[in-house]
Design an enzyme around this catalytic site. Structure first.
Site, mmCIF file in Angstrom:
data_model
loop_
_atom_site.group_PDB
_atom_site.id
_atom_site.type_symbol
_atom_site.label_atom_id
_atom_site.label_comp_id
_atom_site.label_asym_id
_atom_site.label_seq_id
_atom_site.Cartn_x
_atom_site.Cartn_y
_atom_site.Cartn_z
ATOM 1 N N GLY A 12 0.779 -1.246 0.000
ATOM 2 C CA GLY A 12 0.000 0.000 0.000
ATOM 3 C C GLY A 12 0.804 1.286 0.000
ATOM 4 O O GLY A 12 0.340 2.311 0.503
ATOM 5 N N SER A 13 1.996 1.267 -0.622
ATOM 6 C CA SER A 13 2.768 2.525 -0.606
ATOM 7 C C SER A 13 2.111 3.598 -1.486
ATOM 8 O O SER A 13 2.174 4.786 -1.160
ATOM 9 C CB SER A 13 4.228 2.286 -1.017
ATOM 10 O OG SER A 13 4.329 2.012 -2.386
ATOM 11 N N ASN A 14 1.492 3.205 -2.585
ATOM 12 C CA ASN A 14 0.775 4.208 -3.400
ATOM 13 C C ASN A 14 -0.436 4.743 -2.646
ATOM 14 O O ASN A 14 -0.734 5.935 -2.693
ATOM 15 C CB ASN A 14 0.345 3.605 -4.744
ATOM 16 C CG ASN A 14 1.458 3.698 -5.772
ATOM 17 O OD1 ASN A 14 1.782 4.785 -6.242
ATOM 18 N ND2 ASN A 14 2.059 2.565 -6.083
ATOM 19 N N ARG A 61 -14.813 -15.248 -10.356
ATOM 20 C CA ARG A 61 -14.546 -13.804 -10.456
ATOM 21 C C ARG A 61 -15.824 -12.989 -10.388
ATOM 22 O O ARG A 61 -15.878 -11.926 -9.773
ATOM 23 C CB ARG A 61 -13.845 -13.487 -11.783
ATOM 24 C CG ARG A 61 -12.398 -13.826 -11.786
ATOM 25 C CD ARG A 61 -11.696 -13.261 -13.015
ATOM 26 N NE ARG A 61 -10.431 -13.941 -13.194
ATOM 27 C CZ ARG A 61 -9.333 -13.698 -12.481
ATOM 28 N NH1 ARG A 61 -9.343 -12.780 -11.553
ATOM 29 N NH2 ARG A 61 -8.222 -14.376 -12.690
ATOM 30 N N MET A 86 -4.264 -6.468 -7.101
ATOM 31 C CA MET A 86 -3.731 -7.459 -8.030
ATOM 32 C C MET A 86 -4.755 -8.537 -8.417
ATOM 33 O O MET A 86 -4.450 -9.728 -8.438
ATOM 34 C CB MET A 86 -2.462 -8.101 -7.426
ATOM 35 C CG MET A 86 -1.383 -7.082 -7.063
ATOM 36 S SD MET A 86 -0.929 -5.960 -8.399
ATOM 37 C CE MET A 86 0.282 -6.962 -9.247
ATOM 38 N N LEU A 89 -10.238 -7.818 -13.056
ATOM 39 C CA LEU A 89 -11.654 -7.512 -12.832
ATOM 40 C C LEU A 89 -12.480 -7.893 -14.059
ATOM 41 O O LEU A 89 -12.019 -7.766 -15.204
ATOM 42 C CB LEU A 89 -11.808 -6.019 -12.522
ATOM 43 C CG LEU A 89 -11.103 -5.602 -11.222
ATOM 44 C CD1 LEU A 89 -10.855 -4.102 -11.175
ATOM 45 C CD2 LEU A 89 -11.916 -6.057 -10.005
ATOM 46 N N HIS A 105 0.077 1.606 -13.077
ATOM 47 C CA HIS A 105 0.784 0.430 -13.571
ATOM 48 C C HIS A 105 2.274 0.763 -13.704
ATOM 49 O O HIS A 105 2.630 1.842 -14.182
ATOM 50 C CB HIS A 105 0.210 0.011 -14.929
ATOM 51 C CG HIS A 105 0.829 -1.242 -15.453
ATOM 52 N ND1 HIS A 105 0.495 -2.492 -14.971
ATOM 53 C CD2 HIS A 105 1.805 -1.431 -16.374
ATOM 54 C CE1 HIS A 105 1.225 -3.404 -15.598
ATOM 55 N NE2 HIS A 105 2.021 -2.796 -16.444
ATOM 56 N N ASP A 141 -4.787 -3.424 -18.765
ATOM 57 C CA ASP A 141 -3.656 -2.487 -18.890
ATOM 58 C C ASP A 141 -3.653 -1.716 -20.210
ATOM 59 O O ASP A 141 -2.588 -1.436 -20.772
ATOM 60 C CB ASP A 141 -2.310 -3.226 -18.708
ATOM 61 C CG ASP A 141 -2.170 -3.796 -17.309
ATOM 62 O OD1 ASP A 141 -2.743 -3.212 -16.370
ATOM 63 O OD2 ASP A 141 -1.486 -4.823 -17.151
#
Ligand code: GAR
Length: 212
Positions: A12-14, A61, A86, A89, A105, A141
């Site tokens: 969770g650094s972002n 999913r 990660m 979806l 990303h 992406d």
């Protein structure tokens, strides 16, 4: 004021960079698909409500995404921010949040979508690498790009040193992108490109290795 919900899977650094950026929005919740995600503790220290929706509790999913959307909607999210989330979806989930789902990303998209971006960049010998904040579309992406940061790849880089240099820039561009979003400065055009309103365009070339 807009409500944002941040989704994480790990350290969770972002997310932390977003929490500490004093954004002009309300961070309504941090949700993880993993109960042991380190970022959950950081969110709690910042007094942000947290929730866990474990993918392991769902057979497929589609049912995981339905449960996740339910929790997100309980927090009345205007924007859903993926910060090291990660899980792939489903198209249904992505379409439900069309134009409101953002990801970061660790590569200069459309190059190096998917995993192990730094290893692959090093293997290819590229001299410039970086990170991208983009709208999420069902195409993994490949969504409309909001902002990118480029860094030089150095001769002695390892995947770890390169990741560190890229991550430093991630922490700078993600808060900027969300600031623009919350200030309604970002327009998603029909042709899939992003227009930035009220922004003077300037920029500098990054040449790597540098000229002598
Ligand atoms: C970040 O480098 C982010 O760009 C990447 O995972 C890392 C999460 O770190 N995301 C992806 O690869 C998504 N495809 P963090 O948990 O410290 O923010």
């Amino acid at each position: 004021m807009k409500n944002i919900v941040i989704l994480i899977s790990g350290r969770g650094s972002n997310m932390q960079a977003l929490l500490e950026a004093e954004l002009p929005c309300r961070i309504a919740a941090v949700i993880s698909n993993k109960a042991d995600a380190g970022g959950l503790d950081i969110a709690r220290q910042h007094c942000i409500p947290t929730a866990v929706v474990s993918h392991r509790d769902h057979p497929d999913r589609a049912s995981f995404d339905t449960a996740l959307a339910q929790v997100i909607d309980d927090f009345h999210a205007d924007f859903v921010i993926l910060a090291g989330f990660m899980r792939i979806l489903t198209a249904d989930f992505v379409n439900r949040y069309k134009g409101r789902l953002i990801n970061i990303h660790p590569s200069l998209l459309p190059a190096y979508g998917g995993l192990d971006t730094h290893e692959r960049a090093l293997k290819d010998g590229v001299k410039i690498h970086g990170c991208t904040v983009h709208f999420v579309t069902p195409d993994l992406d490949h969504g409309p790009i909001i902002i990118q940061a480029a860094v030089p790849v150095l001769y002695h880089d390892t995947p770890q040193t390169l990741a560190q240099r890229v991550l430093h820039e991630e922490h700078r561009i993600y808060p900027q992108a969300i600031r623009w979003l919350c200030a309604d400065q970002i327009e998603l055009m029909e042709d899939g490109r992003v227009l930035l309103r009220r922004h003077k365009q300037i920029g500098y070339a990054l040449i790597s290795p540098s000229l002598e």
